[in-house]
Scaffold this active site. Structure first.
Site, mmCIF file in Angstrom:
data_model
loop_
_atom_site.group_PDB
_atom_site.id
_atom_site.type_symbol
_atom_site.label_atom_id
_atom_site.label_comp_id
_atom_site.label_asym_id
_atom_site.label_seq_id
_atom_site.Cartn_x
_atom_site.Cartn_y
_atom_site.Cartn_z
ATOM 1 N N ASP A 97 0.795 -1.233 0.000
ATOM 2 C CA ASP A 97 0.000 0.000 0.000
ATOM 3 C C ASP A 97 0.827 1.282 0.000
ATOM 4 O O ASP A 97 0.414 2.294 -0.549
ATOM 5 C CB ASP A 97 -0.939 0.026 1.224
ATOM 6 C CG ASP A 97 -0.201 -0.221 2.539
ATOM 7 O OD1 ASP A 97 1.038 -0.350 2.524
ATOM 8 O OD2 ASP A 97 -0.858 -0.307 3.592
ATOM 9 N N HIS A 98 2.038 1.252 0.564
ATOM 10 C CA HIS A 98 2.769 2.510 0.758
ATOM 11 C C HIS A 98 3.558 2.968 -0.469
ATOM 12 O O HIS A 98 3.948 4.120 -0.546
ATOM 13 C CB HIS A 98 3.752 2.371 1.925
ATOM 14 C CG HIS A 98 3.114 2.537 3.269
ATOM 15 N ND1 HIS A 98 2.147 1.700 3.749
ATOM 16 C CD2 HIS A 98 3.327 3.443 4.247
ATOM 17 C CE1 HIS A 98 1.786 2.086 4.948
ATOM 18 N NE2 HIS A 98 2.490 3.142 5.290
ATOM 19 N N ASP A 162 3.378 -1.060 11.602
ATOM 20 C CA ASP A 162 2.882 0.247 11.198
ATOM 21 C C ASP A 162 2.222 0.864 12.421
ATOM 22 O O ASP A 162 1.472 0.186 13.135
ATOM 23 C CB ASP A 162 1.865 0.120 10.057
ATOM 24 C CG ASP A 162 1.561 1.484 9.485
ATOM 25 O OD1 ASP A 162 2.169 1.849 8.462
ATOM 26 O OD2 ASP A 162 0.739 2.204 10.084
ATOM 27 N N ARG A 450 -1.726 12.455 10.172
ATOM 28 C CA ARG A 450 -0.475 13.137 10.515
ATOM 29 C C ARG A 450 -0.286 14.369 9.658
ATOM 30 O O ARG A 450 -0.685 14.374 8.504
ATOM 31 C CB ARG A 450 0.721 12.211 10.302
ATOM 32 C CG ARG A 450 0.780 11.195 11.370
ATOM 33 C CD ARG A 450 2.127 10.533 11.475
ATOM 34 N NE ARG A 450 2.010 9.663 12.612
ATOM 35 C CZ ARG A 450 2.387 8.390 12.634
ATOM 36 N NH1 ARG A 450 2.968 7.859 11.581
ATOM 37 N NH2 ARG A 450 2.214 7.681 13.721
ATOM 38 N N SER A 645 6.035 7.358 13.142
ATOM 39 C CA SER A 645 6.046 6.069 12.454
ATOM 40 C C SER A 645 6.746 4.959 13.238
ATOM 41 O O SER A 645 7.593 5.204 14.087
ATOM 42 C CB SER A 645 6.758 6.261 11.117
ATOM 43 O OG SER A 645 7.238 5.044 10.625
ATOM 44 N N ARG A 647 8.666 2.942 11.637
ATOM 45 C CA ARG A 647 9.783 2.533 10.766
ATOM 46 C C ARG A 647 11.067 2.328 11.569
ATOM 47 O O ARG A 647 11.583 3.245 12.195
ATOM 48 C CB ARG A 647 9.972 3.534 9.624
ATOM 49 C CG ARG A 647 10.358 4.924 10.068
ATOM 50 C CD ARG A 647 10.291 5.922 8.908
ATOM 51 N NE ARG A 647 8.912 6.237 8.582
ATOM 52 C CZ ARG A 647 8.463 7.445 8.229
ATOM 53 N NH1 ARG A 647 9.291 8.454 8.116
ATOM 54 N NH2 ARG A 647 7.198 7.644 7.968
HETATM 55 C C1 MIC Z 1 2.966 6.485 8.703
HETATM 56 O O1 MIC Z 1 1.747 6.665 8.737
HETATM 57 O O2 MIC Z 1 3.795 7.298 9.173
HETATM 58 C C2 MIC Z 1 3.494 5.224 8.067
HETATM 59 C C3 MIC Z 1 4.166 5.594 6.809
HETATM 60 O O3 MIC Z 1 2.415 4.383 7.766
HETATM 61 C C4 MIC Z 1 4.453 4.561 9.046
HETATM 62 C C5 MIC Z 1 5.102 3.350 8.525
HETATM 63 C C6 MIC Z 1 6.298 3.587 7.674
HETATM 64 O O4 MIC Z 1 7.056 4.514 7.915
HETATM 65 O O5 MIC Z 1 6.522 2.782 6.769
HETATM 66 C C7 MIC Z 1 3.804 4.208 10.390
HETATM 67 O O6 MIC Z 1 2.787 4.773 10.723
HETATM 68 O O7 MIC Z 1 4.345 3.387 11.126
HETATM 69 FE FE1 SF4 Z 2 -0.780 4.712 5.023
HETATM 70 FE FE2 SF4 Z 2 0.254 5.395 7.406
HETATM 71 FE FE3 SF4 Z 2 -1.195 7.125 5.950
HETATM 72 FE FE4 SF4 Z 2 -2.383 5.111 7.050
HETATM 73 S S1 SF4 Z 2 -1.363 6.745 8.119
HETATM 74 S S2 SF4 Z 2 -2.707 5.823 4.969
HETATM 75 S S3 SF4 Z 2 -0.861 3.487 6.900
HETATM 76 S S4 SF4 Z 2 0.784 6.244 5.422
#
Ligand code: MIC
Ligand code: SF4
Length: 757
Positions: A97-98, A162, A450, A645, A647
């Protein structure tokens, strides 16, 4: 081959096991239990002897399942490959998805994504086949929506790589975001370790009406508790108001609980969940949840006297809750919509709204879309259309096909929406934006979760505001931050138009969801001939090598790589957007380390001073140079360091480039545990004022490491350039096992040591 589906049989076993474990726990605690405690303690590895002190004890838990998304699964799977295991021990899924870029719309964007990410998708799909994981192909949906629709169940427990994994709390699950190394533990058959969370109870009274929607509950709560207010806590919702919210609405609230730093959030099982389970083809699970209802809600005493059983109680009256809007740059910069105009003027926010975005894993339910469509019809009736980009990211193929069948999509397109792929897209900097040049200050509104700088379009000057899908749409029409749709009119064709509040919408489609297309791949029944390919020439994937073990020596006179000022989220440490490309290649992605960080020692974002050469350079380059000289270094940070995140790249990159310790005022939970897992010491200033004592050319010694022990402070010395020495005390939260990870060089090394590899 492991079973991936959440079958009634699996759920029944989970409930029986919970019941037995809770009997032991109840005998030991002798007090009523909150729902969060029932689910957590009902998954204890050893209920007889586990220490059970909220906020203090580490719990070893046995989650029912694991979920991973493509941007984090790469590193998780590369680590799993080092664990020596041939198959995952619990049902696990991978979701693509990302990595899909949002540019011109779903069709074209999907074609581009399939082409440019082929190598990574092939890797993930073959690894999933080989190791017994379910694989959700690109376009099938965003991890949290797919999990909610297929796998989540009340009373279940899962971890996901995630941070918004707590979305499944909307269906009564304890679902926690973790780094890949935690997922590896569970997939390799070990328990998952987490600090026994403190308990925050949120009592919801009344009923929402008019413009107010579930998003406002969580945005309001972010305003009340702040982005660190939920750290190491579970947020449990209860009260009459909770029962008045749809299951997907509850998921919006628990999803964005990640923005409080909470371990997770949870709602008790109720009629809305029951109906959602049946609408998503899980009547068998719904029947069982009814049968075991006592496990899926708090004991009656808790709701009757919440102050006694929660560490903190917050009350929100849904009947009087005003629509909220939060931002820019932090999800807790919240106010009611009526207050935005004055604040925007005072603070000098860019007045014109340049883009409006709805959807994402947080807000793309049938109910959300239907309410927006009600407003869109009103707008069309008045002759209004979107004159700024209005982008929609449906959470899943299931939602996409259903809103297409039921006509919502047509209305949205008529009003000027661009429908993007069922993926993260603009929520994670994968928005290839052509209309506003980088560096141009502008405001955007979204229903995402976010709004850190550069989060959506890669432009740090974009000021991003988060609000409900309804208010996003209204602002897309009003096009000014000062527009309040509850009171203001929009001039159109010599007349003026005022929205009526959006009509209440069904939470579930009357004709059921449309069965999604073929988006799923099951694991291979015979994995012996499945090959997982990683080309040594690849710039996107790299086989991991083990980090070296600790050499038993103290850290003497290490340079300070940077002193991060203010917010330093994982987006600042390891930015996403175009860098997502390298998530499977540790050396390449390390070139983004700290690019978004504001360093007290440099005027330029992401830059630092190399104390060996005296030159100013990108922080990652300075780190690489130190490492190549055989030096280790420390990073210094402020409050809630590593927010955001899950990550683990934000911990692996520093480790790869020679980081020894990170010393901050306070940590966000997931990042702190990622640092521990990768063998970096996460330390906090015992006296927060000591942060101010650190200058660019100081060296720091961290001593007495051979005596590192749980609960014992660590001594450090700041060596000033002129020779002065300042002794300071540092705290840590490492337990015995985590100290063993540090000594072994990483948790994975320790796991391999224990397995005799
Ligand atoms: C996000 O919403 O910040 C992400 C991208 O989904 C991250 C995961 C990532 O950095 O791959 C998260 O929420 O953990
Ligand atoms: Fe994707 Fe993270 Fe955004 Fe949700 S918050 S849509 S998992 S990047």
């Amino acid at each position: 081959m492991p079973k991936i589906e959440t079958t009634p049989e699996l759920v029944k076993n989970a409930y029986e096991s919970m019941r037995a474990k809770l009997a032991t726990v109840r005998e030991r605690l002798g007090r009523p239990l909150s729902l969060a405690e029932k689910v957590l303690l009902g998954h204890l590895d050893d209920p007889k002897s586990a220490e059970l002190e909220p906020g203090k004890s580490y719990l070893l838990l046995r989650p029912d399942r694991v979920a991973m998304q493509d941007a984090t699964a790469q590193m998780a799977i590369l680590q799993f490959m080092l664990s020596g295991k041939t198959e995952t021990a619990v049902p696990s899924t991978v979701h693509c998805d990302h990595l899909i870029r949002a540019h011109s719309g779903a069709g074209d964007d999907m074609n581009v994504a399939m082409d440019e990410n082929k190598e990574v998708y092939d890797f993930l799909s073959s690894a999933a086949k080989k190791y017994g994981m379910g694989f959700w192909k690109p376009g099938a949906g965003i991890i949290h929506q797919v999990v909610l629709e297929n796998y989540a169940f009340p009373g279940g427990m899962m971890i996901g790589t995630d941070s918004h994994t707590p979305n499944a709390g909307g269906l009564g699950m304890v679902a926690c975001g973790v780094g890949g190394a935690d997922a590896v533990d569970v997939m390799a058959g070990f328990p998952w370790e987490v600090l026994y969370p403190k308990r925050i109870g949120v009592k919801l009274t009344g009923k929402m009406g008019g413009w107010t929607s579930p998003k406002d509950v969580i945005v309001r709560l972010c305003g009340i508790l702040t982005v660190k207010g939920g750290t190491n806590a579970i947020v449990e919702y209860f009260g009459e108001g909770a029962r008045n919210i749809s299951c997907t609405g509850k998921a919006t609230i628990t999803n964005m609980g990640a923005e409080l730093g909470a371990t997770c959030s949870i709602f008790p099982f109720d009629d809305a969940m029951d109906r959602y389970l049946r609408a998503t083809d899980r009547a068998g699970v719904a029947d069982l949840a009814k049968e075991y209802k006592d496990l899926l809600e708090a004991d009656a005493e808790v709701e009757a006297d919440p102050e006694k059983y929660f560490d903190q109680v917050v009350e929100i009256d849904l009947s009087t809750l005003e629509p909220q809007i939060t931002g820019p740059h932090s999800p807790d910069r919240t106010r009611g919509i009526s207050e935005l105009a004055a604040e925007a003027k005072k603070e000098g926010f860019a007045e014109n709204v340049t883009a409006a975005l709805i959807g994402s894993c947080t807000n793309s339910s049938y109910e959300d879309i239907s309410r927006v469509v009600d407003l869109a019809q009103q707008a069309l009736g008045a002759g209004l259309k979107a004159e700024i980009p209005f982008l929609i990211t449906p959470g899943s193929d299931n939602i996409f096909e259903t809103i297409k069948r039921d006509g919502q999509m047509e209305v949205l397109e008529k009003v000027g929406a661009t429908v993007l792929a069922n993926a993260c897209g603009p929520c994670i900097g994968q928005w290839q934006r052509d209309d506003v040049a980088k560096g141009t200050k502008n405001s955007i509104v979204s229903s995402f979760n976010r709004n850190f700088p550069a989060r959506n379009d890669g432009n740090p000057a974009t000021e991003s505001f988060i609000t409900s899908p309804e208010i996003v749409f209204a602002l897309a029409m009003g096009r000014k931050l000062s527009f309040n749709p509850l009171t203001d009119e929009i001039p159109v064709g010599g007349k003026s138009f005022k929205f009526k509040a959006p009509a209440a919408a069904p939470d579930l489609p009357a004709n059921g969801f449309v069965a999604p297309k073929d988006g799923y791949q099951a694991p291979a029944s015979d994995a012996s001939n499945v090959e997982v390919k990683v080309s040594p020439e690849s710039d996107r994937l790299q086989i991991l090598t083990q980090f070296p073990a600790w050499d038993g020596k103290d850290y003497e006179k290490l340079p300070v790589l940077l002193k991060a000022q203010g917010k330093c989220t994982t987006d600042h440490i390891s930015p996403a957007g175009t860098w997502l490309k390298y998530r499977g290649h540790l050396d390449n992605i390390s070139n983004n380390m700290f690019l978004g960080a504001k360093n007290a020692f440099s005027e330029k974002l992401g830059f630092g001073i190399n104390v060996e050469t005296g030159e100013e350079a990108e922080i990652n380059k300075v780190a690489r140079d130190y490492r190549d000289r055989g030096m280790r270094w420390v990073a210094v940070g402020d409050e809630n360091y590593g927010e955001g995140s899950s990550r683990e790249h934000a911990a692996m990159e520093p480790r790869h480039l020679g980081g020894a310790a990170v010393i901050v005022r306070s940590f966000a939970r997931i990042h702190q545990s990622n640092l521990k897992k990768q063998g970096i010491l996460p330390l906090t200033f015992a006296d927060p004022v000591d942060y101010d004592k650190i200058d660019a050319r100081d060296r720091i010694s961290i001593v007495g490491l051979a005596g590192l022990a749980p609960g014992k402070q660590v001594d450090a010395i700041i060596h000033k350039e002129g020779g002065e020495q300042i002794k300071i005390k540092l705290n840590h939260t490492l337990n015995d096992e985590q100290i063993a990870w540090f000594k072994a060089g990483s948790a994975l090394n320790q796991l391999r040591n224990e397995a005799g590899l």
